[in-house]
Design an enzyme around this catalytic site. Sequence first.
Site, PDB file in Angstrom:
ATOM      1  N   LYS A  86       0.788  -1.340   0.123  1.00  0.00           N
ATOM      2  CA  LYS A  86      -0.094  -0.165  -0.059  1.00  0.00           C
ATOM      3  C   LYS A  86       0.872   1.115   0.286  1.00  0.00           C
ATOM      4  O   LYS A  86       1.945   1.249   0.711  1.00  0.00           O
ATOM      5  CB  LYS A  86      -0.784   0.145   1.208  1.00  0.00           C
ATOM      6  N   GLU A 107      -9.367  12.007  12.865  1.00  0.00           N
ATOM      7  CA  GLU A 107      -8.371  10.562  13.117  1.00  0.00           C
ATOM      8  C   GLU A 107      -7.605  10.951  14.504  1.00  0.00           C
ATOM      9  O   GLU A 107      -6.701  11.808  14.227  1.00  0.00           O
ATOM     10  CB  GLU A 107      -7.691  10.110  11.865  1.00  0.00           C
TER      11      GLU A 107
END
Length: 403
Positions: free
Chosen positions: A149, A202
């Site tokens: 990723k 977040e």
Amino acid sequence: MKMPISLARLDEGTYPQSSNSKKPFYILKTSGETFFSLGQKAVLAEGPLSTLSERTANFFGKRTDGPDILVGALPFDPDHSAFLFQPERVLRVQGEHNLGHVPGFGASAGSAEPNRIISVSADPSADIFGSSVAAGLEAMALSNGALQKIVLSRSLKVFASRDFSIADLMSRLALDESITVFATPLRQPEKGGAMLVGATPELLVEKRGTHIASHPLAGSAKRHKNKAEDRRSADSLWNSDKDRREHAMVVESIMDLLAPYCVELSAPEGMALRATASMWHLGTRIVGRLKDGSIPSEHFVSLLHPTPAVCGVPRAAAHSKISELEAYNRGFYAGAVGWCDSAGDGRWYVSIRCAEVEGPNARLYAGAGVVPGSTPQGEVAETAAKFRAMLDAFGIDGDRFGI
């Protein structure tokens, strides 16, 4: 530790009288608390993230006056230095608090001529960003699983007819109570007025005594005004194999890194949908109990940052590929904003959905995780959706500027 002052109401008399303390220089606003720091009394010595705990311990060991706390921002690149400072005064307001009621930090007084957006330019363009996504996908395919990723970003450079009001931006961002609004300086006042302003959903890490928590997000979808369309978007995200794989990488990484330090570590609710005003996210709240409560929050920031949510898997290979594919320095975007104190406690949020603002200039950022199954068109669309919160705060019509 000298405890921050908690006030239900702020009066002019609570403000220090020195010239650089007339308004807050740092604000972190959640749905339940507004955290202010006023002025800059001292600045932490520069250094890479790997030495952050050592430098903060040295700082607190030598300081004899002022609040026992450091606030500020960490950059994306661990080799670059944070800008953390000791404020002259710290104020905490519990519960709901309107930023416009803070003396010296209300919304702009109004002008006969509103602030006009003169230009919005993409850096890189959507086409170039899409090409970078394609190159990232090719690199993953050629790595035979070694690169799983990467998170790629793009930015928008904005120029206005006059200086942006940080108060106005924050007041608009704070309308979404699901996020944490922040504003923090990126250098000392005499070196310029650059601020990092944003609305992050977040939590990187929070540490209080032996309690530790993180709430990573990965996997996103645009929200819609039409309820049926919005529900379909949420359901599509929830059922997306690509997004679930992307999210699992982040959660697994954070839990693997924290586990050796914990007596207990779990994700009590498992993966869940997390909604902001503009986006759906997959999120997992992680909580634990530390073996040693004396280990400071800065150690865990250094351990976790940058997470796979803003960098990739594995970290070193993803970071290297980002440097190759992104033509600009992220600076403090995808870093962290927060605070730490001399007791070792702290709270740090991932600095996403943000902009660097200085005078009439601003640079807005958005990023997207790229995994097998991603498409250049999909990641362009996702970053466009993620720009929305900041575009709305700046009063910019994204369609007008082709975003």
